[in-house]
Design an enzyme around this catalytic site. Sequence first.
Site, PDB file in Angstrom:
ATOM      1  N   LEU A   1      53.426   8.087  10.634  1.00 11.34           N
ATOM      2  CA  LEU A   1      54.345   7.803  11.156  1.00 11.34           C
ATOM      3  C   LEU A   1      54.481   7.293  12.135  1.00 11.34           C
ATOM      4  O   LEU A   1      53.409   7.119  12.996  1.00 11.34           O
ATOM      5  CB  LEU A   1      55.495   8.830  11.192  1.00 11.34           C
ATOM      6  CG  LEU A   1      55.815  10.140   9.891  1.00 11.34           C
ATOM      7  CD1 LEU A   1      56.670  10.734  11.019  1.00 11.34           C
ATOM      8  CD2 LEU A   1      56.021   9.223   8.348  1.00 11.34           C
ATOM      9  N   ASP A   2      55.146   5.796  12.109  1.00  7.37           N
ATOM     10  CA  ASP A   2      54.962   4.346  13.031  1.00  7.37           C
ATOM     11  C   ASP A   2      55.620   5.536  14.327  1.00  7.37           C
ATOM     12  O   ASP A   2      56.010   6.963  14.571  1.00  7.37           O
ATOM     13  CB  ASP A   2      56.319   3.298  13.081  1.00  7.37           C
ATOM     14  CG  ASP A   2      55.708   2.220  12.128  1.00  7.37           C
ATOM     15  OD1 ASP A   2      54.538   2.970  11.778  1.00  7.37           O
ATOM     16  OD2 ASP A   2      56.239   2.530  11.726  1.00  7.37           O
ATOM     17  N   LYS A   3      54.952   5.186  15.892  1.00  5.91           N
ATOM     18  CA  LYS A   3      54.768   6.118  16.865  1.00  5.91           C
ATOM     19  C   LYS A   3      56.646   6.332  17.213  1.00  5.91           C
ATOM     20  O   LYS A   3      57.240   7.358  17.564  1.00  5.91           O
ATOM     21  CB  LYS A   3      54.826   4.772  18.074  1.00  5.91           C
ATOM     22  CG  LYS A   3      54.947   5.061  19.365  1.00  5.91           C
ATOM     23  CD  LYS A   3      54.682   4.625  20.476  1.00  5.91           C
ATOM     24  CE  LYS A   3      55.363   5.165  21.952  1.00  5.91           C
ATOM     25  NZ  LYS A   3      55.003   3.872  23.079  1.00  5.91           N
TER      26      LYS A   3
END
Length: 346
Positions: A169-171
């Site tokens: 997942l993106d940050k």
Amino acid sequence: MATEIISTGIRETEFPGDPLSDGGGTADEGLLDVETRVCEVPAAMHGWRVDRALAALIPGFSRSYLQQLMADGAVQVREVEVRKPAARIAAGDRLQVELRPTQQAQAFVAQPMALDVVYEDAHLLVLNKPAGLVVHPAAGNWSGTLLNGLLAHHAAAASLPRAGIVHRLDKDTSGLMLVGKSRQAVEALIRAIAARDVQRQYLALGHGAWTGPPERLVDQPIGRDTHNRLRMAVIRPDATGGKSAQTTVTLLDSSLTGCLVTCKLHTGRTHQIRVHMGWLGHPLVGDTLYGGRVLWGMGRQALHAARLRLLHPVSGQALDFRAEPPADLLQALEESGLRYNGASLG
């Protein structure tokens, strides 16, 4: 001229979780102390790039590792620090290199952290990742990542590729993530994701009143944005570097200023939902990289991995996990006036 070893203090070890390997260390990663090497550029290498020459003169170390050493100020040519890999060298030049652990080599270490565990057994770990947590070490984030936490969470993570991480997942995206705890589980999960047998559903808050039918299948290829290398973009199907990408977007609620949707991933391209929502004309609230704006107190992309459905990678048992939106997204929904309840993810 043979490479001269000036001083040594080398000790080899393995740094598990290398994202480009099966978890074992390499010569690049084995340097815990500093070893200085000096060599003279032979006539045959006159005019070469310095990184290419170093890779040839000091075998056993990758060019990317040597480039990182250059960036860290560990390479000198004629006793002058050189940081540009493309710098040219001349016959007879004296090269000095400090072979030492780079930030990247030291990244794969255990760092205890609180993990929001949704489910765990001997083979599978399901986590609810908070926004702001980087999943895997990379430039600018060499420590404090989820991978570091997994290495501290259970011993077997050290022997697994990426410590068992099978998707990211993106940050600034929150929500559910799958992690394998055994090699058998990791391999089975990777196969299941590739075969689209893992159903991933996201909750997303977009700008503007919804347009079009209440359910839309976005089938648009994604590739690197040629104008901004930090972004991905919808590109022509025949363009070089593009990959097929499909997202089903379903409307939950809409107003004059925003829309609440669920997004079901059929593929897993980088920034896929963010790109497809922008292409639809509804960039995510808070997603300034893709045309969104900070609104309703939402300073990050308003995206949450809310539901995961899969068969257990070892037992085959049907599993269905849900994670309620975090406080910042719930607050944004309240301020927007958009309606949401968990049953919307059915």
